[in-house]
Motif scaffolding. Sequence first.
Motif, mmCIF file in Angstrom:
data_model
loop_
_atom_site.group_PDB
_atom_site.id
_atom_site.type_symbol
_atom_site.label_atom_id
_atom_site.label_comp_id
_atom_site.label_asym_id
_atom_site.label_seq_id
_atom_site.Cartn_x
_atom_site.Cartn_y
_atom_site.Cartn_z
ATOM 1 N N ARG A 1 0.815 -1.204 0.000
ATOM 2 C CA ARG A 1 0.000 0.000 0.000
ATOM 3 C C ARG A 1 0.850 1.256 0.000
ATOM 4 O O ARG A 1 0.678 2.146 -0.844
ATOM 5 N N VAL B 1 -5.917 13.334 -2.937
ATOM 6 C CA VAL B 1 -5.402 12.025 -2.549
ATOM 7 C C VAL B 1 -6.128 11.571 -1.291
ATOM 8 O O VAL B 1 -6.411 12.374 -0.395
ATOM 9 N N ASP C 1 -7.101 7.779 1.254
ATOM 10 C CA ASP C 1 -7.313 6.356 1.505
ATOM 11 C C ASP C 1 -8.216 6.268 2.722
ATOM 12 O O ASP C 1 -7.753 6.141 3.854
ATOM 13 N N LEU D 1 -3.958 3.728 -8.567
ATOM 14 C CA LEU D 1 -3.830 5.028 -7.924
ATOM 15 C C LEU D 1 -3.584 6.127 -8.951
ATOM 16 O O LEU D 1 -4.297 7.123 -9.002
ATOM 17 N N PHE E 1 0.741 11.444 3.695
ATOM 18 C CA PHE E 1 0.621 11.711 2.265
ATOM 19 C C PHE E 1 0.781 13.207 1.971
ATOM 20 O O PHE E 1 1.298 13.592 0.918
ATOM 21 N N TYR F 1 1.334 4.254 -2.921
ATOM 22 C CA TYR F 1 0.899 5.638 -2.714
ATOM 23 C C TYR F 1 2.072 6.609 -2.860
ATOM 24 O O TYR F 1 1.933 7.683 -3.467
ATOM 25 N N GLU G 1 -5.617 16.397 0.808
ATOM 26 C CA GLU G 1 -5.640 15.022 1.320
ATOM 27 C C GLU G 1 -6.892 14.852 2.161
ATOM 28 O O GLU G 1 -7.068 15.522 3.181
#
Length: 380
Positions: A16, A101, A103, A232, A44, A20, A36
């Motif tokens: 993961r 971005v 997750d 991604l 990130f 990313y 984010e």
Amino acid sequence: MYSLRDFGEMIADAGRFTAYAEAIAAAVRPGDTVAEIGCGPGVFSLLACRAGARRVFAIESDDSIQFARQLAAANGFTDRIEFLQSDSRKTKLPERVNIIVSDIRGVLPLYDHVIPSLEDARQRLLAAGGIMIPRRDTLKAAIIEADEYYSRLTSPWRKSVPGVDLSSSLLPILNQTYSSSFKKDQLLTQAQDWGLLDYTVGAATRVAAELHFCAVRDGTAHGVCVWFETKLFKEIGYSSGPESADSVYGQLFLPWLEPVPVERGRKIQIKLRADLVGRDYIWRWETRIPAAGNSAEIHFEQSTFRGANFSPHSLRRQAVDYVPLLSATGQADLWMLERMDGNASLQEIAQSASEQFPRIFSSWHEAFQRAASLSREFSR
């Protein structure tokens, strides 16, 4: 709510995190603006700054955003990251961004309000021609042999209490979804795609498909295993499937009502559906295994609605024609909220509440805990 340990496990998931990091490095150009969504400790956001982002908006509703502020300061990015503690759907940015971005998945992207949040961000926060990371998630499914896990679910209700029949609890147990980590060699069929979530054009919250599997070996099937594969940016991505032994996500398990021995070549038909209802997904999975040789046809119809723990009274209180009346606890909450008008401290509110509602609060300290909770959620 995630702890720092949880976030650490996400960073430690090499598949993961490496994906990313590569996607952010490839997508972000010097001078870009980035948002984010659900930043947590903001790692990130740090990577976006390192890639050259001019400005980053780090959005997080949880108090974990405090760790993000600390990490930004430690890495010298405080002047380039703006922290916004809010639900992204309630957040207004001073400018549209080049890249979003996130997750914010659970075991699957079909989790809470993930998809509506990403669609809202795409429509309101992303500039024309902007980039969504992730671009898309593909949902995968296969039939799985999971004897040990299935036994842990069912054995307490089958034989744990001698002389007492607990088997009526099996039906709700087997009409729920579970998360675990399985191994690739447990799969009895090839994986199939059953849903595509394309965030660049807007993903649907309802996913449904009819799948036709064929057993690739002899074994005992216990249900359906579900996971996702993501892209991604461009071809950079990863999988949360059983082949990813250290995946932080794991997989979703939809158990059958009973184990089914299958031989190689046996056909298995699955109708699979997930619908967002309120904040939760209702799952439905219908299984048909045609008769073969000496084996009769198998047919299961299952749903998480059947596994839900609803009392008739609880359901009645959610009916459209129900006329609600505040309970004593609700009246105490309302009383305290009305006094959060900028003129009284929490201590003063709690002390008065303990006197006003002695049957609800045994002391002003107990009232203070409730007032603090209300303040945390509703005050500004």
